[in-house]
Design an enzyme around this catalytic site. Sequence first.
Site, PDB file in Angstrom:
ATOM      1  CD  GLU A 678      32.813  45.678  29.039  1.00 49.53           C
ATOM      2  OE1 GLU A 678      33.505  44.966  30.030  1.00 49.53           O
ATOM      3  OE2 GLU A 678      33.098  45.475  27.374  1.00 49.53           O
TER       4      GLU A 678
HETATM    5 ZN   LIG Z   1      35.931  41.732  28.427  1.00 48.41          ZN
END
Ligand SMILES: [Zn+2]
Length: 815
Positions: A678
């Site tokens: 992320e």
């Molecule tokens: Zn995503």
Amino acid sequence: MSKVLTGLRWRPQLPAATALAAFAAVLLLVNPAAAIVPQAAAPVTAPADLGRLADERASVVEVILADNAELDALVATGVDLDHHITHTGDGIVVHAVVTGNEVTTLTRAGFTFGKVLHTPQDAAQRVAEREATIAAHLAENREYAAAADFSARSTVSDVRIIRADYYTSGDTQVLSVEAKWAQGQADASPLTVERDSGPGTEIGSGGTQTISRFVDAGVYLYHRGAAQVSSRPAYVRITSPSGDVAVAKVNEWLPIPPKDPEGPGYMKDFVASYLTPTELYDRIKALSAQYPKISEIVELPYRTNGYRRKAQAVLGTVDASRVAVDSLAWGHQGGNDISVELADPGTADAPLAVTVTGTAVRVDLATDGSGTVTSTAEQVVAALNAQAGTLLTAYTYRGSPGTGVVAPVARTALSDGLAAPASVSRDPHPVYAIRIGKHRDGSRLGVLAYAQEHAREWVPPLVTIETAERLLRNYAHDRKTRDLVDNLDIWIAPSINPDGGHYSFYDFNSQRKNMTNHCAPQAPADFLGRNSWGVDNNRNYTEYSLFDGYAGASTSCTSGTYAGPGELSEPENRNVDWLASRPNIRFSMNLHSSGNYFMWSPGSYALPGRVSAPRPTLAEESLFWGASSRILTAIKRHRNLAVTPARTGPIADVLYSAAGNSGDMLWYKYGIYAWNFEVGTSFQPDWQEAHAETMEFANGLTEMLRVARDFDTDRKRPRSSLSVRASATPGMVDVTFSTSEPAAVFYTLDRSRPTYASTLYGSAGIREGGETLTIPVGTTVHWFSVDAAGNVERNYKPDGRGSNHNKQKVKAPKR
Ligand SMILES: [Zn+2]
């Protein structure tokens, strides 16, 4: 090991003074000796044995008496008798504490002595034994203190520190602590962490911080929390509300090694702006054209549904009288040319009439005798479908019965709402990957990186482009890059969801999903609902999905996590499934943003009870953690950004359940070591930030390639050992295995040959190390270890017949 010691082990909190008193009590039994003598003293025969009595030092000796008169006579001599008096068939036996000289005198007086029960030598032995025992006990107490204070393995305390990590991020110093408290499920209390201010300083001198419960889906996982600190602590201590204590050493998380892994002349920084999916594909095509010997473009087997829509309009403002219309043709294929007008005819008693002139549709609304419009939405819908049904479909608004009288609406053009320039194709879109490697025939270890499952995440695709470009442009002159490209088969798919990606750039920046409208008319499928359609491509896969009963995905077509009508219903997902099914792929990275997370499986759990998809084995988990530290250190190298320990680990532990995500499909269905980034701090940060994130995560992605390469060349056999500790249970010991590298341990306790079918050594729990096995003293443990690359310790053949595995008979720990 004496019984006394074992008994003390049951009560480790017993203060040392009490323990010493207990030993003293045992020693006092020497005199009177009866309590310990019967089983301790070898029987000796009087009177010969009396010769070994010391003249002036007391021993315990039997005196054989004929009757009570003799006993009275003996007592009258003033001799020291204990309270042991046994009446036998032949008379009375008493124990006298006497010196050798006293024995001589008393024998002359007519008394008969029996066995020597206890001599000064015996006493000396007991003293020596006592001192050894006390020393052993004190050592054990120290060990207990150490176990309770400094180890995550304590079986004593109800609180256990799982991780204590110090790191710097930018200019900030942070201490992150995770701990498990036995009462954590029932009791919401936070825990207070005291820290010292460096080696040799007092605990508490560095301040305190609070860590709070991490509870997900009603299940307590552990306490966690991070705080800014002003110096690096050496130790932290947690005292639980019940008074139990745990102490742990603070580790440095992601220390930056001094040497840069990239050689001189290594080139990077190849991105200058955000790129749309069209531009991303153009870029990899241009790269491949420039480096045809070491790369190629692969069009994945499934085209998307396309950056396209039907042209639509919603006429009116009041729900009951609104009329929704959709073109039959796609917007760009004529739908956008259609217009609809709802006109007041301006006459009394007019009928409802529809006139179609080319693509212009005019509805003359009905009026009553006073000229007031009377057509309801339902009536207009029916008339439009009857008279203009070759151009459009009409329907009442979101399931309304349409009983409201419509208001006139000026000529309104239908629109697909798509603003991208014509250079963005409106057709079903091909999805491309660039395949990099000198040998692209499946013979080399495969690695996959893919980005933009989620449309609005603009930085992750740049990370893949930057990484691809570093590989290609450094190939000719950088030996380490050449090693990767010559020996790996690297698949990079910069945009899995190009339709959503284009929509995000040109129409609706927050678009997450693809553009496919699975909504029924009332769901809503009308023009005003267009920004909430689409399938979440990261919830549409096959393993532990919504359709399997797992949490974190929605059945609603307008939800941000809509799982779609069925597993792999979407072409984007079928493409990833196809990529993952390349048989040589063993490692993958699914790039998302944002939050600076680094995660792996399991990524989903079922409710209630938070039953997660199967957890990786201890060996797999340690491989994940080991690779993580390399990858995250590479990321940190760029500008000292630390992906934190709290954001590293299984998705289900550190984030939330995401049923049907791609990482889980790759791991569970294909056995790929599948990670998820992320990236960064927001979906579309300003360029300076986006650029920095691209550089740092390209470092990380490149490091993943090195991890894969090292895995591929790993011929080193793991080594393992067994450590044995005192157990809380008498007759048992606690054992744990440790390995020289991430490796699985298979063991037996029944003296049989260990094989791959033997018991696999497991984890102690979420985010913890190896489990502790409590087994009887004297058990022979047979085991071997095997690393993820398949190297077996000592070249043992688990399926063969050799016996060159490890064996160890466990003894009680030595003092
Ligand atoms: Zn995503």
